[in-house]
Enzyme design. Sequence first.
Site, PDB file in Angstrom:
ATOM      1  N   GLY A   1       2.100   2.008  -2.257  1.00 44.78           N
ATOM      2  CA  GLY A   1       2.314   3.388  -1.859  1.00 44.78           C
ATOM      3  C   GLY A   1       3.597   3.548  -1.064  1.00 44.78           C
ATOM      4  CB  SER A   2       5.264   1.427   1.469  1.00 47.64           C
ATOM      5  OG  SER A   2       4.248   1.527   2.445  1.00 47.64           O
TER       6      SER A   2
ATOM      7  CG  ASP B   1      -3.832   8.128   3.846  1.00 52.24           C
ATOM      8  OD1 ASP B   1      -3.837   7.087   3.189  1.00 52.24           O
ATOM      9  OD2 ASP B   1      -3.365   8.214   4.995  1.00 52.24           O
TER      10      ASP B   1
ATOM     11  CB  SER C   1      -1.308   3.984  -1.416  1.00 47.04           C
ATOM     12  OG  SER C   1      -1.672   2.647  -1.082  1.00 47.04           O
TER      13      SER C   1
ATOM     14  CG  HIS D   1      -5.160   3.999   0.141  1.00 43.37           C
ATOM     15  ND1 HIS D   1      -4.199   3.046   0.427  1.00 43.37           N
ATOM     16  CD2 HIS D   1      -4.969   4.983   1.052  1.00 43.37           C
ATOM     17  CE1 HIS D   1      -3.466   3.438   1.451  1.00 43.37           C
ATOM     18  NE2 HIS D   1      -3.925   4.612   1.848  1.00 43.37           N
TER      19      HIS D   1
ATOM     20  CG  ASN E   1      11.706  -5.547 -10.294  1.00 43.80           C
ATOM     21  OD1 ASN E   1      10.910  -4.724 -10.734  1.00 43.80           O
ATOM     22  ND2 ASN E   1      11.641  -6.824 -10.610  1.00 43.80           N
TER      23      ASN E   1
END
Length: 449
Positions: free
Chosen positions: A92-93, A200, A225, A230, A298
Site C-alpha cells: 500500500g505504501s 484502511d 493495501s 487489512h 520496480n
Amino acid sequence: MTKWKNEAEAREQIKSLVAEYYNDFKKPEQDKPFHPGDRLSYASRVYDEKEMCSLVDAALDFWLTTGRFSDEFEKKFAEWIGVKFANLVNSGSSANLIAFMTLTAPELGDRQIKKGDEIITVAAGFPTTITPALQYGAIPVFVDVTVPQYNIDVTQLEAALSPKTKAVMIAHTLGNPFDLKHVKEFCDKHNLWLVEDNCDALGTKYTIDGETRFSGTWGDIGTSSFYPPHHMTMGEGGCVYTNNPSLNRLIKSFRDWGRDCVCPSGRDNLCGHRFDGQFGELPQGYDHKYVYSHFGYNLKVTDMQAAVGVEQLKKFPAFIEARRHNWDRLHKELESIADKLILPEPAENSEPSWFGFIVSVRPESGLTRNQVTKYVEDHNIQTRLLFSGNIIKHPCFDQIRGTDAYRIIGDLKQTDYIMNNSFWVGVYPGMTDEKIDYMAQIIKEAVTK
C-alpha cells in the site's frame, strides 16, 4: 505412489494434499474455542485451503514475477470496485508512492506537480501518505481533523489553498470515509487532483447526489493495501486504480522502471513499432523496451501474492459484512460508558467497511489513554494508536521542523487531542460475538474500575 500421467493430474493431487494439510493442521488453529484471557489481536488473516492451494498453484508455475494470477486479480478487482483500470504493486505504501509520482509526470502539462508545489493533507494518519511528496520536494499542507469522525476538517480547505496547490491526498480513517462530497467539490472547483488513500477503507460505500460508489473511486486515483491486517490480504501487496486512461499509462510506467513501453512482462512489440521510434536524444529506432520516459521504480507484485488475492477477493463481501457486524456490536456494548469514552461515528452518506473501532478517552473522566490501554493490554487484548497521532511531532521531522518544507493551517488542536487520547481495537472478520463481548467487558472495566 502411482506415477502422474501428466502435469494437470500432478497439480490436482498436490493441491489436494495441500487442502488436507490445511484441514489437519491450519483449520484447527483458526477454529479453536475462545476462552476469556486468550490473546485477541487487533487483526489477523482469515483464509482457508483455497488460498493455500492457489498459492501452491502459482508456485508450481514458477513464473515468480507478475503473471496470470496478477492479470486475473487486476481484472476482477477493477470490476468489483467499479473502475476501468487496476494495477497491482508490492504494498500500500508503494501504491501511494506511485499515485503521487504519477502526478509529477510532464505529460500532465499545467497540472503537473513540480518541486515546491503544495499538497493538502492531514497530520493524523500514516506516514506514507505524505512521504512521497516530501521526498520529491513538494510541500504538504496539514489541516486539522474532526472527532469523532477522525477525518479531515473540510472547513479548513479554503484556508489551506494557495496558488501553489496542485492536489489533495488524504486517507479514509479506519474505514470511515472523509467528507468526499465536500472534498471533491473543492478539488473540482480549483482544478486539483484528488488521491484517495483507501488502504484502511476498502469496501466502504459513499453516496453523492444519489449515486453510490466505493471509496477510492471518487477521486482521480485510489490506493489499497493488502498487508495481513487489512481488509483482505496477499501477505504484502497493494493496488493503484483509476478511470483515467492517461493516468493509467503513467501508473504503469512509474511502477515498471519508468519505461515508455507498455508491453506486459514476457511479451514484445505489441504496438508493432519497437524499432522505429524517436525518443529524447536517443538514436532513431532505439529499442522501445528500453526507453525510459520517467524516473520510475520496480514495484510489481509477485504472482504468488496475487494468487492469494484472487481467492481472498471471492470472500471479500463476507469480510465487509463481518466487520460491520462486529463494529455495530461493539458500539452498542460500549454506549453505557460514552461519558468516559468518545465513541466513533460514521460519516454522513456513508456505509463504512470498518478497519478498526477507535475511541478517545475523555479528559474529564480523570483517566489517561495509557491507563486504559495498559489495562486492556494486560488482559491480552491488542490495542493500536491512530498511527502517527501527529506526524509532525515524530523524529522524522526533526531536521525539517519549523522549515518551509511543509505548512500547517491553524493549531492542529484535534490532531494533538487524538495523539494524546485515542486508541483503537480490532473488528476483523475472525472476531466472534463472544470475543467482541469480552473485549467490550474489559474496556468497560478499564474505565470504571
